[in-house]
Write an enzyme that holds these catalytic residues in place. Structure first.
Site, mmCIF file in Angstrom:
data_model
loop_
_atom_site.group_PDB
_atom_site.id
_atom_site.type_symbol
_atom_site.label_atom_id
_atom_site.label_comp_id
_atom_site.label_asym_id
_atom_site.label_seq_id
_atom_site.Cartn_x
_atom_site.Cartn_y
_atom_site.Cartn_z
ATOM 1 N N ARG A 138 -6.182 10.057 -0.674
ATOM 2 C CA ARG A 138 -6.457 9.976 -1.575
ATOM 3 C C ARG A 138 -6.806 10.559 -2.753
ATOM 4 O O ARG A 138 -7.495 11.027 -3.371
ATOM 5 C CB ARG A 138 -4.697 9.332 -2.555
ATOM 6 C CG ARG A 138 -3.681 10.205 -2.178
ATOM 7 C CD ARG A 138 -2.715 8.535 -2.764
ATOM 8 N NE ARG A 138 -3.135 7.178 -2.106
ATOM 9 C CZ ARG A 138 -3.169 6.914 -2.461
ATOM 10 N NH1 ARG A 138 -2.845 5.953 -3.782
ATOM 11 N NH2 ARG A 138 -3.105 4.959 -1.735
ATOM 12 N N HIS A 172 0.777 -1.026 -0.140
ATOM 13 C CA HIS A 172 -0.210 0.551 0.119
ATOM 14 C C HIS A 172 0.787 0.866 -0.066
ATOM 15 O O HIS A 172 1.802 1.506 0.588
ATOM 16 C CB HIS A 172 -0.926 0.631 0.928
ATOM 17 C CG HIS A 172 -2.275 1.019 1.015
ATOM 18 N ND1 HIS A 172 -1.803 2.300 0.820
ATOM 19 C CD2 HIS A 172 -3.684 0.677 1.125
ATOM 20 C CE1 HIS A 172 -3.201 3.176 0.791
ATOM 21 N NE2 HIS A 172 -3.670 2.205 0.872
#
Lengths: 656, 244
Positions: free
Chosen positions: A273, A257
């Protein structure tokens, strides 16, 4: 010998396990869930970001449907997934989320009218349709064409797990806590339950069942730094491997990740994000658009993780006592948004880093996060080689993720697989009867008893904590984001040595009841075997696909590697698993291999790809009036259980 | 960095009820502090390098699962997100959470308590129609604000800090406690749950329920998720008092 009988034994009390148990219970079968911990503490709770389902209710989700979700999932998998399974999954996900809504999950809802969001670093006003007001909304996540990730503020996994466990409690499903399955009971290719150790009393109990489901999550803790909970050690997967009969699929497919905090590796959600957060380097420069001008920070996870690593290798990382890192900037989202939709992130920053993410950047680095590999099952969730053994969720290689999982598709998989596999488990309970001799059960219990007795008797030997730390370091250093032949060969050699050393573990605390060192001593040899499956599989796979990135073989090679790795461990005294491969049939693919649209496309194509593309064109031409459902049936008829076959309704679109 | 590192002194409650003749006692361990060290990291280091029999519970180690509540220098809190740097004198005393069955050392059986609590308050949506819902159809709408309000009350992680900090619970062993009240408040707020106030009264309208609370509010003070216990207990009590 204590024996407990049930119809359906489920190992693991997270979302997938509980959902399988609920399905069997609702069909009238006795079911027991085993869990290391209270079910509500399972790692499913840590999923902050969301669950993908193509409801298309929010304005940025308009036009979304099963087909778009399918396309994203297959592309995301780098064509490594099983398209039948991906199809079953995308068709069922909207039903799963709506069922959870009825069971109590307070999904965040569409609010009709204008709202301000951050897209590509800019404030933008979007207008939600008033007619969608009050329906389940969604946020943006990486690798998806539409805003499809449904969420509950910042606690999606938590609210899903609570609703699911509450439903299980309502149905009276017993969860036997602090119990660890240490071996499967099986004979002549049929599984009959598990030998289980009580973590408090140390007692060994045989749980005998018609159907046994492994839902123990991933194997992230094979790595020294992982976002996973400390219990995600892959033990369920390992006991399947240790049967010598069941196979594991694609163990080398391990996801990193992009944004775990440095140094402890706790995750900050992709929602950061998705909601508009940016990645910056040591100069405060936003570098992702240079690498991926189209999707930028929201490229697929494997891509962003590699780009970050590349950028740090160019000397653009921020130096720290714990090595280089980059910055995640969510300051532009504003206090109000962070305190509501990213509160978990804020708490993590405050407690573990002592910073306020409303004002300061978050130090992040790609970190082990998800196990695409696991117990190989067919589309019904059953092991193709060990009857009566099922698996669901991250523990399984049901294979809807192939070589890279999309954000938001993991909790979605847990509940969807739970629903679908749960029905097949119930079918299996319905049609099979339990025929296992007590001597077989006794044999398996005695074997485990002997292993534990040996551990407690041995005076001098290896320290299990040290073995584990060595294994984790090897995986971290040599089987990470970027891989290469020499490193992988070293990793395999070193792990083989560890595997031998793990045969002579000795304890300092030699008691058989509650004993953390004994727990470790039982687990570590299993974990080393899994690590060998990952490293060896990665060494043999001489191509790059999804999260498996070989520096010495940078191209995706469909010609030679459009296949799934299968690993078994038939000989317990061996130091390596046996590896074989299962071809993915291009001629049956609904979506033949193509480009994912990241970087340069250097794919070595499969000879069937062009043939299949032409064939699909022919089929389309021959059925000019077929709607998307008819066409899909022609291209990829899938075995969805009757219950879940209905079309899904969407606002403004009906059932079309 | 090494030159400045302090030596931390942990005093830890030790008792293994599984071991015949074992007696409760406090044991002192010393370890060298590392930057960013949490009690999670420290306890694991003690187990791995000094005493492999030491029992404690961690799962997520990120403050989300609620496994690791313990009494840290006299106050219940989540050990995983407690930094050792928070203790200027470097002395940290750890006790298991009171109010729960002791499994051993710092490990207590919160799971058993919480399952019983969930069964007692019937911690699920009560709706006879729910199983008839066709999941192919659009879901029932919910006001976005209501959804957010429900989530605010559902953030409880069942860590048990409120139970251990509750004086009423100490006097009344069957007292439902703040965790149970919060769950009831969550379902009472949820339009999907069709239970009436009278039905809720049956669950909590007595001295082991909301009328027993002495309003000392240890729950409010020690909830690691800062849930609004005070407001919700007051709200439930008022609501229940109106019934009879």
């Amino acid at each position: 010998m204590k024996v407990i009988y049930t119809d359906s034994l489920v190992i693991g009390g997270g979302l997938a396990g509980l959902r399988v148990a609920i399905a069997a219970m609702q069909r009238g079968f006795d079911t027991i869930v085993l869990s290391l911990i209270p079910a509500k503490r399972s790692h499913s709770a840590a999923a902050q970001g969301g669950m993908q389902a193509s409801l298309g209710a929010c304005v940025k989700g308009e036009g979304d449907d099963e087909d778009v979700h399918f396309g994203d999932t297959v592309k995301g998998s780098d064509w490594g997934c099983d398209q039948d399974v991906a199809r079953m999954f995308v068709n069922t996900a909207p039903k799963a989320i709506r069922q959870l809504a009825a069971w109590g999950v307070p999904w965040s809802r569409v609010r009709g009218g204008d709202r301000e969001v951050i897209i590509n670093g800019e404030k933008v006003t979007i207008t939600e349709n008033h007619e969608a007001h009050g329906l389940i909304t969604a946020r943006d996540f990486g690798g998806t064409k539409k805003w499809r990730t449904c969420f509950t503020s910042d606690g999606t996994g938590h609210t899903m797990l609570y609703a699911m466990d509450n439903k299980a409690i309502e149905l009276g499903i017993p969860v036997h806590e602090r119990k660890e399955a240490v071996a499967l009971i099986h004979e002549d290719g049929v599984c009959y339950g598990a030998v289980v150790r009580d973590l408090i009393t140390g007692e060994l109990i045989a749980y005998v069942a018609k159907a046994t489901t492994i839902a123990t999550g991933g194997y992230g803790r094979l790595y020294s730094v992982s976002t996973n909970a400390v219990i995600s050690e892959g033990i369920g997967t390992a006991i399947a491997l240790e049967t010598g009969v069941a196979s594991l699929g694609n163990m080398e497919a391990v996801q990193f990740h992009p944004t775990a905090i440095v140094p402890v590796g706790i995750l900050t959600t992709e929602g950061c994000r998705g909601d508009g957060g940016l990645l910056l380097d040591k100069d405060g420069y936003r570098f992702m658009p240079d690498y991926e001008p189209d999707k930028k920070e929201l490229a697929s996870r494997d891509v962003v993780s590699r780009r970050m690593t590349e950028h740090m290798r160019k000397g653009k990382g921020v130096p720290s006592p714990y090595g280089d890192h980059l910055w995640l900037d969510i300051t532009l989202l504003g206090r109000k948004h962070i305190e509501k939709n990213l509160r978990e992130v804020k708490e993590i920053c405050e407690y573990f880093l002592g910073i306020d993410p409303v004002k300061e950047y978050i130090p992040v680095r790609p970190t082990q996060h998800y196990s695409m590999g696991g117990v190989r099952t067919n589309a019904t969730g059953e092991s193709p080689t060990l009857k009566g053994l099922f698996s669901a969720g991250e523990a399984a290689c049901w294979d809807m993720h192939g070589f890279n999982r999309l954000g938001g598709n993991s909790v979605a998989e847990t509940v969807v697989a739970g629903m679908i596999v749960g029905e097949f488990v119930a079918d299996y309970c319905e049609k099979s009867s339990l025929n296992v001799s007590t001597s077989t059960i006794e044999h398996f219990v005695k074997t485990e008893e002997k292993k534990i007795a040996d551990l407690l008797l041995r005076e001098y030997g290896e320290n299990p904590f040290e073995l584990k730390a060595e294994m984790q370091q090897i995986m971290m250093d040599k089987v990470g984001i970027f891989r290469n032949g020499p490193h992988l060969e070293q990793a395999v050699e070193e792990l083989q040595v560890l595997n031998q050393r793990a045969r002579s573990i000795a304890l300092r605390n030699r008691i058989s009841s509650a004993n953390p060192e004994l727990v470790e001593a039982i687990r570590v040899p299993k974990m080393i075997k899994l690590a060998l499956c990952v490293a060896y599989g990665a060494m043999l796979r001489t191509e790059s696909r999804g999260a498996h990135a070989r520096e010495d073989y940078p191209e995706r090679n469909d010609r030679d590697w459009l296949k799934r790795t299968l690993t078994t461990w038939p000989d317990d005294s061996a130091d390596l698993p046996e590896v074989s491969y299962e071809d993915l049939d291009v001629m049956k693919m609904e979506m033949p291999p193509g480009s994912r649209g990241y970087g340069v496309d250097n794919t070595i194509h499969h000879p069937d790809t062009e043939k299949r593309i032409a064939e699909i064109e022919e089929i389309k031409k021959a059925h000019p009036r077929a709607d998307r459902f008819e066409l899909q049936q022609l291209l990829n008829p899938t075995p969805i259980p009757e219950k879940f076959k209905g079309k899904n309704e969407r606002i403004g679109r009906g059932y079309k | 960095m090494d030159e400045q590192a302090r030596v931390l002194k942990f005093q830890i409650f030790r008792y293994n009820p599984q071991k015949k003749g074992d007696k409760p006692r406090m044991v002192t361990y010393e370890i060298t502090e590392a930057p960013g060290m949490t009690i999670f990291i420290a306890l694991n280091e003690i187990r791995e390098t000094q005493d492999p029999s030491l029992q404690f519970d961690f799962v997520c180690r990120a403050g989300i699962c609620g496994s690791c509540a313990m009494v840290i220098n006299g106050q219940p809190d989540l050990a995983c997100r407690t930094l050792t740097a928070n203790f200027p004198d470097g002395e940290i005393k750890l006790l298991p959470l009171p109010g729960f069955e002791l499994i051993g050392d710092l490990s207590v059986n919160t799971g058993k308590f919480m399952r019983a609590m969930s069964e007692r308050v019937e911690s699920w949506i009560h709706d006879r129609e729910a199983d008839l819902v066709n999941y192919d159809e659009l879901e029932e709408r919910m006001d976005p604000d209501v959804a957010e309000q429900i989530y605010e009350l559902e953030r409880c992680v069942e860590c048990g800090a409120c139970v251990s900090a509750c004086a009423t619970k100490r006097m009344r062993p069957d007292f439902l406690s703040a965790v149970g009240f919060m769950r009831l408040a969550r379902f009472a707020l949820d339009p999907r749950d069709k239970r009436t106030d009278e039905e809720f009264y049956e669950i909590m309208g007595n001295d082991d329920g909301v009328f027993g609370c002495m309003t000392l509010l240890g729950c409010e003070d020690y909830c690691p998720k800062d849930l609004p216990h005070q407001t919700q207990i007051a709200y439930l009590r008022r609501k229940m008092a109106m019934i009879r």
